[in-house]
Enzyme design. Structure first.
Site, short mmCIF file in Angstrom:
data_model
loop_
_atom_site.label_atom_id
_atom_site.label_comp_id
_atom_site.label_asym_id
_atom_site.label_seq_id
_atom_site.Cartn_x
_atom_site.Cartn_y
_atom_site.Cartn_z
N LEU A 169 0.82 -1.21 0.00
CA LEU A 169 0.00 0.00 0.00
C LEU A 169 0.85 1.26 0.00
CD1 LEU A 169 -2.78 -1.02 2.56
CD2 LEU A 169 -2.88 -1.09 0.06
N GLU A 170 2.16 1.09 0.08
CA GLU A 170 3.04 2.26 0.06
C GLU A 170 3.97 2.20 -1.17
OE1 GLU A 170 4.31 3.76 3.97
OE2 GLU A 170 3.18 2.09 4.84
#
Length: 342
Positions: free
Chosen positions: A149-150
């Protein structure tokens, strides 16, 4: 001795001091306090100032400045991520507040689950992430790098990319004997990040002896910050960042909490809902607040903290004075940025 252990020992000592202070100064409205106890209480109240210390100025050697410049270049480079679009700066805006003005940041594969804390003054934290799972900046960097998610990548891919860029190769040859690897990339990033201090906030000037640096409302807010017990958790150079506390310690937050906080790291039942106490440095500029960004304004965050952490409903004057004090923790941008920019 490990610096983290030292900081924990100092924090425990600070808490002990405050516990004695609160014990000595807590009385019912009709209880008479002897002059001796009053004198001792005043002395302890003065000693609480030592629990918060000013941000010191950053002083780097020419070589350190050069490596910090390399670190900033890496920090700003979106090609470190798997899709070439997400840099460290994407979630930590170094040219504004060191954080982001949305609840959660968006990375390679979607939105994250927690609010991005500011990277300013990060050198004065001893724990990192909202759940405190990292105890060093080097280990903290692993989180965003590996998280889908990053940045959704790994250090080998980052090293391979850096080694493919001629400008990086020249700089790593000069400062790291040409060794482009995880350790040296992390060292470059760390050199930059620990230089992002923001000294000279009005409150720091006040602590350094300039009593006119704080307006009356902020001085009243600082006193109430101590009297209410906020300083028990928000202490140290960063006015937080080094301890853990349950969110909803006295009263329930009134919401169905999905994030179990530190419990996800330790598996210990008592750690459910426990989070790292955030730094309050530059807090007026880093809305929204809390681990999930639920509070949009500083005033609403103050009201929430008073209710769920202290079991108190604050009057309007106290809220205004606490807000004035927290605004006095706002400093100019990191001075080092002027030296590092081309």
């Amino acid at each position: 001795m490990n610096i983290v252990i030292v900081r924990w020992i100092l924090s425990l000592g600070a808490i002990a001091t405050l516990a004695v202070y609160l014990l000595l100064t807590f009385t019912s409205p009709n209880t008479h306090i002897s002059s001796a106890v009053q004198d001792q209480s005043r002395s302890l109240n003065q000693s609480t100032i030592a629990l918060v210390t000013p941000i010191p100025p950053v002083q780097l050697t020419p070589d350190e400045i050069s490596i910090a410049k390399l670190g900033m270049q890496l920090f700003l480079d979106p090609n470190l991520s798997s899709n070439g679009r997400v840099s460290c700066e994407s979630c930590h805006h170094i040219f504004s507040n060191g954080a982001e003005d949305i609840k959660v940041s968006k990375g390679v594969k979607g939105n994250g689950v927690r609010n991005s804390p500011t990277v300013f003054n990060i050198a004065h934290n001893s724990r990192f992430f909202w759940d405190g799972r990292a105890s060093s900046l080097e280990s903290q960097m692993d989180g965003p790098v590996h998280n889908p998610l990053e940045m959704n990548t790994n250090w080998q891919k980052i090293s391979d990319y850096v080694a493919s860029v001629s400008d990086y190769k020249v700089k790593f040859t000069k400062y790291f004997d040409g060794k482009i690897n995880e350790a040296n990339i992390k060292a470059s990033l760390k050199s930059f990040m620990v230089a992002l201090d923001t000294p000279d906030a009005p409150f720091d000037l006040y602590l350094d002896g300039n009593k006119s640096a704080l307006p009356a409302a902020a001085q009243n807010g600082w006193k109430k910050f101590q009297d209410l017990g906020c300083i028990i958790c928000h202490q140290g150079t960063n006015v937080g960042g080094n301890l853990f506390q349950k969110f909803g310690n006295v009263n329930s937050t009134g919401e169905q909490e999905k994030d179990l906080g530190r419990y996800n790291v330790t598996g210990v039942e008592s750690d459910k809902g426990v989070f790292r106490v955030p730094s309050l440095r530059n807090v007026a500029n880093t809305a929204p607040y809390f681990h999930d960004g639920r509070a949009q304004t500083l005033e609403s965050a103050i009201v929430t903290m008073a209710r769920v952490q202290l079991g108190r409903d604050l009057d309007a004057t106290t809220i205004l004075e606490l807000t004035a004090f927290l605004n006095a923790l706002t400093a100019p941008p990191p001075p080092i940025l002027e030296e590092l920019l081309p």
